[in-house]
Every structure is written in structure tokens, then in C-alpha cells.
Design an enzyme around this catalytic site. Structure first.
Site, short mmCIF file in Angstrom:
data_model
loop_
_atom_site.label_atom_id
_atom_site.label_comp_id
_atom_site.label_asym_id
_atom_site.label_seq_id
_atom_site.Cartn_x
_atom_site.Cartn_y
_atom_site.Cartn_z
N ILE A 138 21.70 71.01 21.67
CA ILE A 138 22.27 72.16 22.38
C ILE A 138 23.73 71.85 22.65
O ILE A 138 24.14 70.69 22.66
CB ILE A 138 21.51 72.48 23.69
CG1 ILE A 138 21.45 71.26 24.62
CG2 ILE A 138 20.12 73.01 23.41
CD1 ILE A 138 20.74 71.54 25.94
N ASP A 139 24.52 72.88 22.83
CA ASP A 139 25.96 72.70 22.96
C ASP A 139 26.33 71.90 24.21
O ASP A 139 25.58 71.85 25.18
CB ASP A 139 26.65 74.07 23.02
CG ASP A 139 26.39 74.90 21.77
OD1 ASP A 139 26.31 74.31 20.69
OD2 ASP A 139 26.27 76.14 21.90
N LYS A 140 27.52 71.34 24.17
CA LYS A 140 28.02 70.56 25.29
C LYS A 140 27.92 71.32 26.61
O LYS A 140 27.46 70.78 27.62
CB LYS A 140 29.49 70.17 25.04
CG LYS A 140 30.19 69.52 26.23
CD LYS A 140 31.68 69.37 25.96
CE LYS A 140 32.40 68.87 27.21
NZ LYS A 140 33.87 68.80 27.02
N THR A 142 26.09 73.95 27.31
CA THR A 142 24.78 74.55 27.58
C THR A 142 23.92 73.48 28.24
O THR A 142 23.87 72.35 27.77
CB THR A 142 24.11 75.03 26.28
OG1 THR A 142 24.91 76.04 25.67
CG2 THR A 142 22.72 75.58 26.56
N ARG A 239 24.55 82.98 21.71
CA ARG A 239 25.94 83.33 21.97
C ARG A 239 26.44 84.34 20.95
O ARG A 239 27.14 85.31 21.31
CB ARG A 239 26.79 82.06 21.96
CG ARG A 239 26.39 81.06 23.05
CD ARG A 239 27.01 79.68 22.83
NE ARG A 239 28.47 79.72 22.91
CZ ARG A 239 29.24 78.69 22.57
NH1 ARG A 239 28.70 77.56 22.11
NH2 ARG A 239 30.55 78.78 22.70
#
Length: 307
Positions: A138-140, A142, A239
Site C-alpha cells: 500500500i502507498d506510503k 495510505t 485513488r
């Protein structure tokens, strides 16, 4: 070593071989596939090819995953919230702002560094030296639940569930504006943005099917609080899909505009629920991470400011 064989079909012909292998084995990163190609672990019709090779219909792909080698990442005592752990896997509740694996600018302060400290060498090696144990990411910015595999057999089993879309992944987000319907679904294919390789977009390069269902949990004057369930797992899927509807995730300066006037550090997006079949026991397991402080603080700010 583990060995796998595939036949190129209509959907895969004409694509670069490194891209094809990532599509066939989503647990592998593009860089790890390119390394396997360079080292001869991926062959087409019995011969080694370069990463630029364009596949042809009925090409026979033979993939060999070598035994893992000791990672050269420095273990670091970074506190991590472990929701569940056994001999095969961990479920981690990642905080907002923590990078998952080493990348430029983040070589010793990532989740992987923390996992190396906690697990030692007890992590799968399929994704190479910089991503030991990482089945999905998962993104930084998130927050929320992330799966980590402790051995290759578990990694392959869990990655197959992701490939078959049988993982249950539920997110919560705050969106700009209000969705028209209380319940709905988005079915827009997602691929790489042709103008920016770091971004994804609807109908981008080599777009793949992507489905997200959503339900509005609360409505405010300028925002809505939603639950999103991933039917597929494309990069930046929620997103991109919410932005495509005209309601980007609050704080998202990549897909929602360059300004962030709400006091957020990155998007307000939390991986709240993770469900999967255990690779050894065959039992379905589901975990939930409560909304973190930044998320609830933002909701309270919206209410107080009448946003």
C-alpha cells in the site's frame, strides 16, 4: 527452486516479456522480473531473451524462481503494529507515512527494515532482496493492513489469491464532494499514464480491468466518508477510480490536484479490513484495523468547521 510454465494467449501477445510475467505472477515486481531475465531464469521457447522481447501468440514461458538469498537490507528497530503472526505470515497495521520497501530516499527507514529486525531471515525471498516477504503493498501515505509472507510456499499461495481476486480488501476514505448515489460501483480499466510513468489513469497504457464498489458512510457539506471494496487490485485503484468520478480522495495531490488545503499529509485513505484463506490451514481469516488518529481528527475537523 520453484518452476512454472505458461502459454501466451491473445491478451498477452505483443507485450514486453517483463510486463507479461508481472501480469502472470503479480507477486513479482517489475525490477525482480528484469533481474530474473538477465540471469536466465525466464526463458521463451527454451531460450533466454531480453526484457525488451515482445511476446508472440503461443510462446512458451518457463519461469524458475531460485532459492532465496540472504537480504542485504539493514534490520532496524522500527516499531510496527503486528495484528497477527504465525509461522507462515504476518498481518501488519502500517502507519501513514511509512514506506513499505526500500526506494530512493528511503533505504533504512521502511517497513521491510522493521520486518528484517523482527523476523530475521524468516521472510519469503520471491520478490528479491529489497522486498522480502512483501506479497502486496500500500502507498506510503495510505495507512492500514498489509500481508507479509514468511516463506515462499505461503507467498505463492497468497499471491494466487490476489491474482484470482479472492482477497477481501476493504478501505475507508474521505472524498472531496459528495457522490451522487449512496451505493455504487466503478468499472473503469486502469493502466499507466502515458504522460507520467509514476501515475495511473483510466484507459491508460496496457489498461487492465478494475472494479471498485463503494458505499457512503456519512455525508458532509464538502466531503463524504465512504467505504470502498476492491474487486481487483490495481495500482492506486481507489485513488484513480474516485478521481475519475470527480471526487478524489481528500489530500491526494497526485490525482486530486496540486493543492492540499486541509492540513492532511497525503491522501485520507485507510486499509481497514483484510480477509484471506490461510495458506496452510485453509481457514478463512479476516482482520480489521480501526480508523487511525489522523483520519478521525480530520472527520472531527470537517464536522467542527461545517465543511
Amino acid at each position: 527452486m520453484n518452476e512454472f510454465d505458461y502459454i501466451v494467449d491473445d491478451e498477452l501477445q505483443g507485450l514486453r516479456i517483463d510486463r507479461v510475467v508481472v501480469l502472470l505472477e503479480p507477486s513479482l515486481s517489475r525490477s525482480s522480473v528484469q533481474r530474473l531475465l538477465d540471469e536466465g531464469y525466464i526463458q521463451i521457447n527454451g531460450r533466454q531473451v531480453s526484457k525488451n522481447y515482445k511476446t508472440k501468440f503461443s510462446d512458451k514461458i518457463h519461469l524458475t524462481l531460485p532459492d532465496p538469498v540472504s537480504a542485504e537490507i539493514a534490520p532496524k528497530n522500527i516499531p510496527i503494529d503486528i495484528v497477527y503472526e504465525d509461522d507462515d505470515l504476518l498481518v501488519v497495521n502500517k502507519p501513514k507515512g511509512l514506506v513499505v520497501h526500500p526506494a530512493p530516499g528511503h533505504y533504512d527507514d521502511t517497513l521491510v527494515n522493521a520486518l528484517m529486525y523482527h523476523c530475521g531471515e524468516s521472510l519469503s525471498g520471491i520478490n528479491g532482496e529489497i522486498r522480502p516477504g512483501i506479497v502486496h503493498r500500500i502507498d506510503k501515505d495510505t495507512s492500514g493492513l498489509l500481508m507479509v509472507a514468511k516463506n515462499d510456499a505461503s507467498h505463492i499461495h497468497l499471491a494466487q489469491q490476489i491474482k484470482e481476486h479472492s482477497f477481501h480488501r476493504e478501505y475507508q476514505a474521505v472524498l472531496l464532494g459528495n457522490l451522487k448515489e449512496d451505493i455504487g460501483a466503478v468499472d473503469f480499466p486502469i493502466g499507466r499514464n502515458p504522460n507520467d510513468r509514476k501515475k495511473q489513469c483510466v484507459n491508460g497504457l496496457h489498461a487492465r480491468d478494475a472494479q471498485t464498489s463503494y458505499a457512503v458512510l456519512a455525508r458532509y457539506r464538502f466531503f463524504c466518508h465512504v467505504k470502498c471494496v476492491l474487486q481487483t487490485g490495481r495500482t492506486h485503484q481507489i485513488r484513480v477510480h474516485m478521481a475519475a468520478l470527480g471526487h478524489p480522495v481528500a489530500g491526494d495531490t497526485v490525482y486530486g490536484g496540486e493543492k492540499n488545503d486541509f492540513g492532511l499529509r497525503g491522501q485520507c485513505l485507510h486499509a481497514a479490513v483484510l480477509g484471506f484463506v490461510h495458506p496452510t490451514t485453509g481457514r478463512y481469516m479476516e482482520f480489521e484495523a480501526p480508523l487511525p488518529r489522523y483520519f478521525t481528527d480530520f472527520i472531527n475537523k470537517i464536522k467542527k468547521a461545517n465543511w
